[in-house]
Design an enzyme around this catalytic site. Structure first.
Site, PDB file in Angstrom:
ATOM      1  N   CYS A  61      25.829   4.892   8.041  1.00 22.46           N
ATOM      2  CA  CYS A  61      26.422   4.763   6.721  1.00 22.46           C
ATOM      3  C   CYS A  61      25.337   5.033   5.686  1.00 22.46           C
ATOM      4  CB  CYS A  61      27.009   3.365   6.531  1.00 22.46           C
ATOM      5  SG  CYS A  61      27.805   3.129   4.921  1.00 22.46           S
ATOM      6  N   LYS A  82      34.115   2.943  11.112  1.00 20.11           N
ATOM      7  CA  LYS A  82      34.880   4.183  11.232  1.00 20.11           C
ATOM      8  C   LYS A  82      34.265   5.230  10.304  1.00 20.11           C
ATOM      9  CE  LYS A  82      39.045   1.491  12.275  1.00 20.11           C
ATOM     10  NZ  LYS A  82      39.184   1.861  13.688  1.00 20.11           N
ATOM     11  N   ASP A 111      38.768   7.168  14.006  1.00 19.42           N
ATOM     12  CA  ASP A 111      39.312   6.055  13.237  1.00 19.42           C
ATOM     13  C   ASP A 111      40.530   5.398  13.857  1.00 19.42           C
ATOM     14  OD1 ASP A 111      37.335   6.812  11.502  1.00 19.42           O
ATOM     15  OD2 ASP A 111      38.664   7.550   9.926  1.00 19.42           O
ATOM     16  N   CYS A 137      34.578   4.173   6.663  1.00 18.22           N
ATOM     17  CA  CYS A 137      33.340   4.127   5.890  1.00 18.22           C
ATOM     18  C   CYS A 137      33.279   2.859   5.051  1.00 18.22           C
ATOM     19  CB  CYS A 137      33.180   5.350   5.006  1.00 18.22           C
ATOM     20  SG  CYS A 137      31.506   5.478   4.324  1.00 18.22           S
ATOM     21  N   GLU A 170      48.481  19.302  14.367  1.00 24.27           N
ATOM     22  CA  GLU A 170      48.021  18.903  13.035  1.00 24.27           C
ATOM     23  C   GLU A 170      48.957  19.489  11.985  1.00 24.27           C
ATOM     24  OE1 GLU A 170      46.644  17.689   9.666  1.00 24.27           O
ATOM     25  OE2 GLU A 170      45.781  16.904  11.526  1.00 24.27           O
TER      26      GLU A 170
END
Length: 450
Positions: free
Chosen positions: A379, A344, A336, A201, A75
Protein backbone atom coordinates in the site's frame (compact mmCIF):
# COMPACT_ATOMS: atom_id res chain seq x y z
CA UNK A 1 -16.71 -11.52 -32.43
CA UNK A 2 -15.96 -15.06 -33.64
CA UNK A 3 -15.81 -17.95 -31.22
CA UNK A 4 -12.14 -18.83 -30.85
CA UNK A 5 -12.72 -21.44 -28.19
CA UNK A 6 -12.85 -25.20 -28.53
CA UNK A 7 -16.44 -26.15 -29.34
CA UNK A 8 -17.91 -29.29 -27.86
CA UNK A 9 -21.43 -30.71 -27.61
CA UNK A 10 -23.32 -31.78 -24.53
CA UNK A 11 -22.97 -35.42 -25.66
CA UNK A 12 -19.20 -35.42 -25.31
CA UNK A 13 -17.90 -37.47 -22.39
CA UNK A 14 -15.01 -36.00 -20.50
CA UNK A 15 -12.00 -38.30 -20.14
CA UNK A 16 -10.94 -39.49 -16.73
CA UNK A 17 -8.40 -37.39 -14.91
CA UNK A 18 -4.89 -38.63 -14.38
CA UNK A 19 -4.16 -40.89 -11.44
CA UNK A 20 -1.42 -40.01 -9.01
CA UNK A 21 1.44 -42.30 -8.29
CA UNK A 22 0.43 -44.78 -5.58
CA UNK A 23 1.00 -43.56 -2.08
CA UNK A 24 1.13 -39.85 -2.87
CA UNK A 25 -2.53 -38.87 -2.75
CA UNK A 26 -5.93 -40.46 -3.12
CA UNK A 27 -7.59 -40.12 -6.50
CA UNK A 28 -10.53 -38.22 -5.02
CA UNK A 29 -8.55 -35.02 -4.62
CA UNK A 30 -7.86 -34.82 -8.35
CA UNK A 31 -11.23 -35.86 -9.69
CA UNK A 32 -11.88 -32.12 -10.01
CA UNK A 33 -15.65 -32.55 -10.10
CA UNK A 34 -15.52 -33.55 -13.78
CA UNK A 35 -17.97 -36.43 -13.53
CA UNK A 36 -20.79 -34.33 -14.97
CA UNK A 37 -21.10 -31.24 -17.08
CA UNK A 38 -23.77 -28.77 -18.15
CA UNK A 39 -25.29 -29.11 -21.55
CA UNK A 40 -23.28 -26.31 -23.11
CA UNK A 41 -22.44 -25.15 -26.59
CA UNK A 42 -19.11 -23.67 -25.60
CA UNK A 43 -16.35 -25.34 -23.62
CA UNK A 44 -12.93 -24.04 -22.65
CA UNK A 45 -9.92 -25.61 -21.02
CA UNK A 46 -9.60 -22.53 -18.79
CA UNK A 47 -12.46 -20.10 -18.18
CA UNK A 48 -11.66 -16.81 -16.42
CA UNK A 49 -14.44 -14.78 -14.81
CA UNK A 50 -13.70 -11.06 -14.62
CA UNK A 51 -11.62 -8.72 -16.76
CA UNK A 52 -10.04 -6.68 -13.98
CA UNK A 53 -6.43 -6.91 -12.83
CA UNK A 54 -6.59 -10.54 -11.71
CA UNK A 55 -8.62 -11.79 -14.65
CA UNK A 56 -6.51 -10.22 -17.40
CA UNK A 57 -3.30 -11.28 -15.67
CA UNK A 58 -4.37 -14.89 -15.31
CA UNK A 59 -5.75 -15.12 -18.84
CA UNK A 60 -2.32 -14.03 -20.12
CA UNK A 61 -0.62 -16.65 -18.00
CA UNK A 62 -3.10 -19.37 -18.99
CA UNK A 63 -2.68 -18.53 -22.68
CA UNK A 64 0.97 -19.47 -22.42
CA UNK A 65 0.04 -22.63 -20.58
CA UNK A 66 -2.74 -24.13 -22.73
CA UNK A 67 -2.91 -21.94 -25.84
CA UNK A 68 -5.08 -18.90 -26.55
CA UNK A 69 -7.79 -20.90 -28.30
CA UNK A 70 -8.41 -22.84 -25.09
CA UNK A 71 -8.89 -19.79 -22.84
CA UNK A 72 -11.92 -17.50 -22.51
CA UNK A 73 -12.58 -14.52 -20.28
CA UNK A 74 -16.03 -13.24 -19.27
CA UNK A 75 -16.18 -9.48 -18.83
CA UNK A 76 -19.07 -7.08 -19.64
CA UNK A 77 -17.27 -3.73 -19.58
CA UNK A 78 -15.72 -2.01 -22.59
CA UNK A 79 -13.15 -0.09 -20.52
CA UNK A 80 -10.42 -1.34 -18.20
CA UNK A 81 -9.08 1.02 -15.52
CA UNK A 82 -5.91 1.19 -13.50
CA UNK A 83 -7.77 2.17 -10.36
CA UNK A 84 -4.78 2.89 -8.07
CA UNK A 85 -4.29 6.06 -10.12
CA UNK A 86 -7.63 7.46 -8.97
CA UNK A 87 -6.11 8.63 -5.69
CA UNK A 88 -3.99 11.06 -7.73
CA UNK A 89 -6.88 11.91 -10.08
CA UNK A 90 -9.00 12.95 -7.10
CA UNK A 91 -6.21 15.26 -5.98
CA UNK A 92 -5.62 16.80 -9.40
CA UNK A 93 -2.20 15.19 -9.90
CA UNK A 94 -3.29 12.90 -12.77
CA UNK A 95 -5.96 12.98 -15.47
CA UNK A 96 -8.75 10.39 -15.40
CA UNK A 97 -8.30 9.62 -19.10
CA UNK A 98 -4.80 8.28 -18.48
CA UNK A 99 -6.12 5.60 -16.11
CA UNK A 100 -8.24 3.72 -18.65
CA UNK A 101 -7.81 1.71 -21.84
CA UNK A 102 -10.23 -0.27 -24.00
CA UNK A 103 -10.79 -3.75 -22.61
CA UNK A 104 -10.12 -5.17 -26.06
CA UNK A 105 -6.59 -3.77 -25.90
CA UNK A 106 -5.65 -5.59 -22.67
CA UNK A 107 -7.19 -9.01 -23.35
CA UNK A 108 -4.39 -11.29 -24.61
CA UNK A 109 -4.54 -11.80 -28.37
CA UNK A 110 -6.39 -14.94 -29.36
CA UNK A 111 -8.14 -15.35 -26.01
CA UNK A 112 -11.91 -15.39 -26.43
CA UNK A 113 -13.64 -12.36 -24.92
CA UNK A 114 -17.17 -13.25 -23.83
CA UNK A 115 -18.73 -9.82 -23.46
CA UNK A 116 -21.39 -10.67 -20.88
CA UNK A 117 -22.16 -10.96 -17.19
CA UNK A 118 -22.02 -14.14 -15.13
CA UNK A 119 -25.37 -14.83 -13.46
CA UNK A 120 -24.91 -18.32 -12.04
CA UNK A 121 -22.13 -20.68 -11.02
CA UNK A 122 -22.61 -24.46 -11.14
CA UNK A 123 -19.30 -25.97 -10.06
CA UNK A 124 -20.81 -29.44 -9.64
CA UNK A 125 -21.43 -29.48 -13.40
CA UNK A 126 -18.39 -27.42 -14.33
CA UNK A 127 -20.28 -24.62 -16.01
CA UNK A 128 -21.52 -21.06 -15.62
CA UNK A 129 -24.58 -19.25 -16.94
CA UNK A 130 -24.46 -15.88 -18.66
CA UNK A 131 -26.98 -13.03 -18.64
CA UNK A 132 -28.45 -14.20 -21.96
CA UNK A 133 -29.03 -17.69 -20.55
CA UNK A 134 -26.16 -19.29 -22.42
CA UNK A 135 -24.09 -21.86 -20.53
CA UNK A 136 -20.31 -22.13 -20.81
CA UNK A 137 -18.49 -25.19 -19.53
CA UNK A 138 -14.89 -25.47 -18.43
CA UNK A 139 -12.22 -27.83 -17.21
CA UNK A 140 -10.59 -25.23 -14.95
CA UNK A 141 -12.25 -22.08 -13.61
CA UNK A 142 -10.47 -18.96 -12.34
CA UNK A 143 -12.73 -16.50 -10.52
CA UNK A 144 -11.52 -12.90 -10.50
CA UNK A 145 -14.77 -10.95 -10.20
CA UNK A 146 -13.54 -8.18 -7.93
CA UNK A 147 -15.91 -6.63 -5.44
CA UNK A 148 -19.01 -4.46 -5.52
CA UNK A 149 -19.42 -0.86 -4.38
CA UNK A 150 -22.54 -0.19 -2.29
CA UNK A 151 -23.08 3.56 -2.20
CA UNK A 152 -26.81 2.82 -1.86
CA UNK A 153 -26.22 1.45 1.65
CA UNK A 154 -25.58 5.02 2.76
CA UNK A 155 -28.87 6.90 2.97
CA UNK A 156 -28.91 9.80 0.52
CA UNK A 157 -26.47 8.17 -1.91
CA UNK A 158 -25.74 7.82 -4.75
CA UNK A 159 -28.16 10.66 -5.62
CA UNK A 160 -26.21 12.92 -3.27
CA UNK A 161 -23.38 13.05 -5.80
CA UNK A 162 -25.56 15.32 -7.92
CA UNK A 163 -24.75 18.06 -5.41
CA UNK A 164 -21.40 19.86 -5.13
CA UNK A 165 -18.89 19.50 -2.29
CA UNK A 166 -18.94 15.68 -2.35
CA UNK A 167 -16.85 13.12 -4.22
CA UNK A 168 -15.44 9.60 -4.08
CA UNK A 169 -12.21 8.27 -5.55
CA UNK A 170 -13.63 4.75 -5.71
CA UNK A 171 -15.81 5.24 -8.79
CA UNK A 172 -15.01 6.43 -12.29
CA UNK A 173 -18.22 8.48 -12.10
CA UNK A 174 -17.33 10.39 -8.92
CA UNK A 175 -13.52 10.62 -8.73
CA UNK A 176 -13.38 13.93 -10.63
CA UNK A 177 -16.00 15.34 -8.26
CA UNK A 178 -13.43 14.91 -5.47
CA UNK A 179 -11.02 17.21 -7.28
CA UNK A 180 -13.79 19.74 -7.96
CA UNK A 181 -14.81 19.75 -4.29
CA UNK A 182 -11.19 20.27 -3.26
CA UNK A 183 -10.71 23.15 -5.68
CA UNK A 184 -13.95 24.80 -4.54
CA UNK A 185 -13.16 24.51 -0.84
CA UNK A 186 -13.51 27.82 1.02
CA UNK A 187 -13.67 27.16 4.77
CA UNK A 188 -15.06 24.60 7.19
CA UNK A 189 -14.85 20.82 7.62
CA UNK A 190 -13.16 18.58 5.07
CA UNK A 191 -14.31 15.09 6.05
CA UNK A 192 -12.94 11.76 4.87
CA UNK A 193 -14.59 8.43 5.66
CA UNK A 194 -13.81 4.72 6.02
CA UNK A 195 -16.78 2.27 6.01
CA UNK A 196 -17.59 -0.66 8.26
CA UNK A 197 -16.84 -3.27 5.57
CA UNK A 198 -13.81 -4.73 3.79
CA UNK A 199 -12.53 -2.28 1.17
CA UNK A 200 -10.10 -2.38 -1.72
CA UNK A 201 -6.91 -0.52 -0.98
CA UNK A 202 -7.50 0.19 2.68
CA UNK A 203 -5.03 3.07 2.63
CA UNK A 204 -6.81 5.02 -0.12
CA UNK A 205 -9.31 6.78 2.22
CA UNK A 206 -6.31 8.29 4.03
CA UNK A 207 -4.29 9.08 0.91
CA UNK A 208 -6.81 11.60 -0.41
CA UNK A 209 -6.98 13.16 3.04
CA UNK A 210 -3.22 13.81 3.14
CA UNK A 211 -3.24 15.10 -0.43
CA UNK A 212 -6.17 17.40 0.29
CA UNK A 213 -4.41 18.77 3.37
CA UNK A 214 -1.32 19.43 1.26
CA UNK A 215 -3.37 21.14 -1.45
CA UNK A 216 -5.09 23.40 1.08
CA UNK A 217 -1.70 24.34 2.50
CA UNK A 218 -0.36 25.11 -0.97
CA UNK A 219 -3.36 27.30 -1.81
CA UNK A 220 -3.35 29.20 1.49
CA UNK A 221 -6.64 27.74 2.74
CA UNK A 222 -5.33 25.38 5.41
CA UNK A 223 -5.94 27.78 8.29
CA UNK A 224 -9.64 27.85 7.37
CA UNK A 225 -9.98 24.06 7.16
CA UNK A 226 -10.71 21.39 9.74
CA UNK A 227 -9.38 18.09 8.35
CA UNK A 228 -11.37 15.21 9.85
CA UNK A 229 -10.93 11.45 9.31
CA UNK A 230 -13.96 9.51 10.52
CA UNK A 231 -13.16 5.81 10.35
CA UNK A 232 -15.11 2.74 11.42
CA UNK A 233 -11.83 1.11 12.43
CA UNK A 234 -10.21 1.22 15.83
CA UNK A 235 -6.73 2.06 14.53
CA UNK A 236 -5.19 4.15 11.78
CA UNK A 237 -3.43 1.22 10.05
CA UNK A 238 -3.13 -2.52 10.62
CA UNK A 239 0.67 -2.68 10.61
CA UNK A 240 2.10 -1.03 13.71
CA UNK A 241 5.32 0.17 12.09
CA UNK A 242 3.45 2.27 9.54
CA UNK A 243 0.68 3.22 11.96
CA UNK A 244 3.24 4.84 14.26
CA UNK A 245 4.57 7.01 11.46
CA UNK A 246 1.11 7.95 10.20
CA UNK A 247 0.09 9.06 13.68
CA UNK A 248 3.13 11.34 13.76
CA UNK A 249 2.06 12.88 10.45
CA UNK A 250 -1.52 13.28 11.64
CA UNK A 251 -0.36 15.07 14.78
CA UNK A 252 2.08 17.31 12.90
CA UNK A 253 -0.58 18.35 10.38
CA UNK A 254 -3.29 18.90 12.97
CA UNK A 255 -5.69 16.29 11.56
CA UNK A 256 -8.59 15.06 13.70
CA UNK A 257 -9.22 11.30 13.74
CA UNK A 258 -12.45 9.86 15.13
CA UNK A 259 -12.37 6.09 15.46
CA UNK A 260 -15.41 3.78 15.30
CA UNK A 261 -17.38 6.38 13.34
CA UNK A 262 -19.35 4.91 10.42
CA UNK A 263 -21.07 7.05 7.77
CA UNK A 264 -24.75 6.10 7.52
CA UNK A 265 -26.37 9.09 5.81
CA UNK A 266 -25.51 12.05 3.59
CA UNK A 267 -27.85 15.06 3.44
CA UNK A 268 -26.21 16.61 0.43
CA UNK A 269 -28.71 19.46 0.13
CA UNK A 270 -27.72 20.61 3.62
CA UNK A 271 -24.06 19.54 3.39
CA UNK A 272 -24.50 17.27 6.39
CA UNK A 273 -22.98 13.84 7.05
CA UNK A 274 -24.43 11.54 9.70
CA UNK A 275 -22.19 9.05 11.49
CA UNK A 276 -23.05 6.22 13.85
CA UNK A 277 -20.77 5.60 16.81
CA UNK A 278 -20.01 1.89 16.60
CA UNK A 279 -19.09 1.74 20.29
CA UNK A 280 -22.60 2.94 21.17
CA UNK A 281 -24.94 1.60 18.43
CA UNK A 282 -27.86 3.86 17.68
CA UNK A 283 -26.02 6.99 18.79
CA UNK A 284 -25.39 9.32 15.84
CA UNK A 285 -23.52 12.56 15.22
CA UNK A 286 -24.18 15.09 12.47
CA UNK A 287 -21.24 16.88 10.87
CA UNK A 288 -21.49 19.92 8.63
CA UNK A 289 -19.05 19.68 5.72
CA UNK A 290 -17.53 21.97 3.15
CA UNK A 291 -15.96 18.94 1.46
CA UNK A 292 -16.85 15.26 1.87
CA UNK A 293 -14.95 12.30 0.47
CA UNK A 294 -16.95 9.07 0.72
CA UNK A 295 -15.43 5.61 0.78
CA UNK A 296 -18.45 3.38 0.11
CA UNK A 297 -19.35 0.11 1.82
CA UNK A 298 -18.17 -2.80 -0.30
CA UNK A 299 -19.06 -6.46 -0.64
CA UNK A 300 -18.74 -9.52 -2.88
CA UNK A 301 -20.37 -9.57 -6.32
CA UNK A 302 -24.03 -10.61 -6.30
CA UNK A 303 -23.31 -13.79 -8.26
CA UNK A 304 -21.05 -15.04 -5.46
CA UNK A 305 -23.47 -14.37 -2.62
CA UNK A 306 -25.09 -17.66 -1.57
CA UNK A 307 -23.26 -19.50 -4.36
CA UNK A 308 -21.70 -22.98 -3.90
CA UNK A 309 -18.18 -21.55 -4.12
CA UNK A 310 -18.51 -18.87 -1.44
CA UNK A 311 -18.23 -18.66 2.32
CA UNK A 312 -21.05 -17.50 4.60
CA UNK A 313 -20.23 -13.84 3.90
CA UNK A 314 -20.31 -14.31 0.13
CA UNK A 315 -16.56 -14.16 -0.57
CA UNK A 316 -14.91 -16.84 -2.70
CA UNK A 317 -13.75 -19.57 -0.32
CA UNK A 318 -10.18 -20.49 -1.26
CA UNK A 319 -7.10 -21.84 0.44
CA UNK A 320 -4.96 -19.02 1.87
CA UNK A 321 -1.73 -20.45 0.49
CA UNK A 322 -2.54 -22.23 -2.79
CA UNK A 323 -5.50 -20.02 -3.89
CA UNK A 324 -7.34 -23.21 -4.84
CA UNK A 325 -10.98 -23.59 -3.85
CA UNK A 326 -11.44 -25.52 -0.62
CA UNK A 327 -14.04 -27.89 -2.11
CA UNK A 328 -13.87 -27.68 -5.90
CA UNK A 329 -10.30 -28.43 -6.83
CA UNK A 330 -10.60 -27.25 -10.43
CA UNK A 331 -11.78 -23.83 -9.23
CA UNK A 332 -9.32 -21.09 -8.26
CA UNK A 333 -9.55 -17.47 -7.13
CA UNK A 334 -7.56 -14.28 -7.18
CA UNK A 335 -7.99 -10.71 -6.02
CA UNK A 336 -10.74 -8.74 -4.31
CA UNK A 337 -13.52 -11.34 -4.58
CA UNK A 338 -11.69 -13.84 -2.37
CA UNK A 339 -11.76 -14.35 1.38
CA UNK A 340 -7.98 -14.17 1.70
CA UNK A 341 -7.20 -12.34 4.96
CA UNK A 342 -5.04 -9.66 3.37
CA UNK A 343 -5.56 -6.20 1.91
CA UNK A 344 -7.32 -6.04 -1.45
CA UNK A 345 -4.77 -4.31 -3.68
CA UNK A 346 -3.27 -4.62 -7.16
CA UNK A 347 0.05 -5.44 -5.50
CA UNK A 348 -1.56 -8.39 -3.73
CA UNK A 349 -2.95 -9.58 -7.07
CA UNK A 350 0.53 -9.46 -8.58
CA UNK A 351 1.95 -11.70 -5.86
CA UNK A 352 -1.10 -13.97 -5.98
CA UNK A 353 -0.81 -14.40 -9.75
CA UNK A 354 2.67 -15.91 -9.49
CA UNK A 355 1.46 -18.40 -6.89
CA UNK A 356 -1.76 -19.23 -8.72
CA UNK A 357 0.16 -19.85 -11.94
CA UNK A 358 2.17 -22.56 -10.16
CA UNK A 359 -0.92 -23.96 -8.42
CA UNK A 360 -2.84 -24.38 -11.67
CA UNK A 361 0.21 -25.99 -13.30
CA UNK A 362 0.45 -28.50 -10.47
CA UNK A 363 -3.24 -29.37 -10.63
CA UNK A 364 -3.08 -29.79 -14.40
CA UNK A 365 -0.29 -32.33 -13.83
CA UNK A 366 -2.32 -34.08 -11.10
CA UNK A 367 0.18 -32.94 -8.49
CA UNK A 368 -0.28 -31.27 -5.13
CA UNK A 369 0.31 -27.49 -5.19
CA UNK A 370 3.52 -26.56 -3.39
CA UNK A 371 3.95 -22.83 -4.06
CA UNK A 372 2.55 -20.79 -1.16
CA UNK A 373 1.18 -17.26 -1.00
CA UNK A 374 2.36 -15.50 2.17
CA UNK A 375 -0.28 -12.77 2.10
CA UNK A 376 2.05 -10.19 0.58
CA UNK A 377 0.42 -6.89 -0.24
CA UNK A 378 1.58 -3.35 -0.71
CA UNK A 379 0.00 0.00 0.00
CA UNK A 380 1.92 3.07 -1.19
CA UNK A 381 0.47 5.59 1.27
CA UNK A 382 0.59 8.95 -0.50
CA UNK A 383 1.17 11.60 2.16
CA UNK A 384 1.67 14.57 -0.18
CA UNK A 385 2.33 15.58 -3.78
CA UNK A 386 5.94 14.48 -3.44
CA UNK A 387 5.97 11.90 -0.66
CA UNK A 388 4.94 8.29 -0.14
CA UNK A 389 5.31 5.74 2.63
CA UNK A 390 5.68 2.35 0.93
CA UNK A 391 3.92 -0.10 3.23
CA UNK A 392 4.51 -3.77 2.41
CA UNK A 393 3.39 -6.58 4.68
CA UNK A 394 2.15 -10.17 4.95
CA UNK A 395 -0.72 -12.18 6.42
CA UNK A 396 0.58 -11.56 9.93
CA UNK A 397 0.59 -7.77 9.45
CA UNK A 398 4.38 -7.86 9.62
CA UNK A 399 6.48 -5.67 7.32
CA UNK A 400 7.70 -7.52 4.22
CA UNK A 401 9.68 -4.76 2.60
CA UNK A 402 11.39 -4.92 -0.78
CA UNK A 403 14.09 -2.32 -0.28
CA UNK A 404 16.85 -2.45 2.37
CA UNK A 405 15.79 0.92 3.81
CA UNK A 406 13.21 2.08 6.33
CA UNK A 407 10.10 2.23 4.16
CA UNK A 408 8.04 3.83 6.92
CA UNK A 409 9.72 7.15 6.08
CA UNK A 410 8.18 9.53 3.56
CA UNK A 411 10.23 9.54 0.37
CA UNK A 412 10.12 11.40 -2.95
CA UNK A 413 11.48 8.33 -4.76
CA UNK A 414 8.52 6.26 -3.60
CA UNK A 415 6.14 8.94 -4.90
CA UNK A 416 7.64 8.69 -8.38
CA UNK A 417 7.38 4.92 -8.16
CA UNK A 418 3.69 5.21 -7.24
CA UNK A 419 2.85 7.90 -9.81
CA UNK A 420 4.94 6.81 -12.79
CA UNK A 421 6.69 3.44 -12.46
CA UNK A 422 3.81 1.36 -11.13
CA UNK A 423 1.35 2.34 -13.89
CA UNK A 424 3.97 1.38 -16.49
CA UNK A 425 4.61 -1.92 -14.73
CA UNK A 426 0.87 -2.57 -14.50
CA UNK A 427 0.12 -2.15 -18.21
CA UNK A 428 3.32 -3.72 -19.52
CA UNK A 429 4.15 -6.31 -16.87
CA UNK A 430 1.26 -7.42 -14.69
CA UNK A 431 -1.51 -7.51 -17.30
CA UNK A 432 0.76 -9.38 -19.70
CA UNK A 433 1.44 -12.02 -17.06
CA UNK A 434 5.12 -11.20 -16.54
CA UNK A 435 5.05 -9.39 -13.19
CA UNK A 436 4.45 -11.58 -10.16
CA UNK A 437 5.31 -9.14 -7.40
CA UNK A 438 8.62 -7.96 -5.97
CA UNK A 439 9.68 -11.18 -4.21
CA UNK A 440 12.58 -11.90 -6.63
CA UNK A 441 13.80 -8.30 -6.35
CA UNK A 442 13.56 -8.46 -2.57
CA UNK A 443 15.68 -11.60 -2.47
CA UNK A 444 18.35 -10.14 -4.73
CA UNK A 445 18.57 -6.85 -2.83
CA UNK A 446 18.72 -8.44 0.58
CA UNK A 447 21.16 -11.15 -0.50
CA UNK A 448 23.44 -8.43 -1.78
CA UNK A 449 23.74 -7.04 1.74
CA UNK A 450 24.84 -10.34 3.26
Amino acid sequence: MSNMGVVSTCFCVRSFVHLLRPGVQKMGYFQLHTASRCAAKNHYEVLVLGGGSGGITMSARMKRKVGAENVAIVEPHEKHYYQPMWTLVGAGAKQLATSGRPTASVIPSGVKWIKSTVTELDPDKNCIRLADGKKISYKYLIIALGLQLHYEKIKGLPEGFNYPKIGSNYSVHTVEKTWKALQDFKEGNAIFTFPNTPVKCGGAPQKIMYLSEAYLRKTGKRSKANIIFNTSLGSIFTVQKYANRLLEIIKARNIVVNYKHNLIEVRADKQEAVFENLDTPGVTEVYQYEMLHVTPPMGPPDVLVNSPVSDAAGWLDINNESLQHKKYHNVFGIGDCTNLPTSKTAAAIAAQSAVLDKTVSSVMKSQLPTKKYDGYTSCPIVTGYNSVILAEFDYNAQPLETFPIDQSKERLLMYYMKADLMPFLYWNGLLKGYWGGPAPIRKLLHLGLK
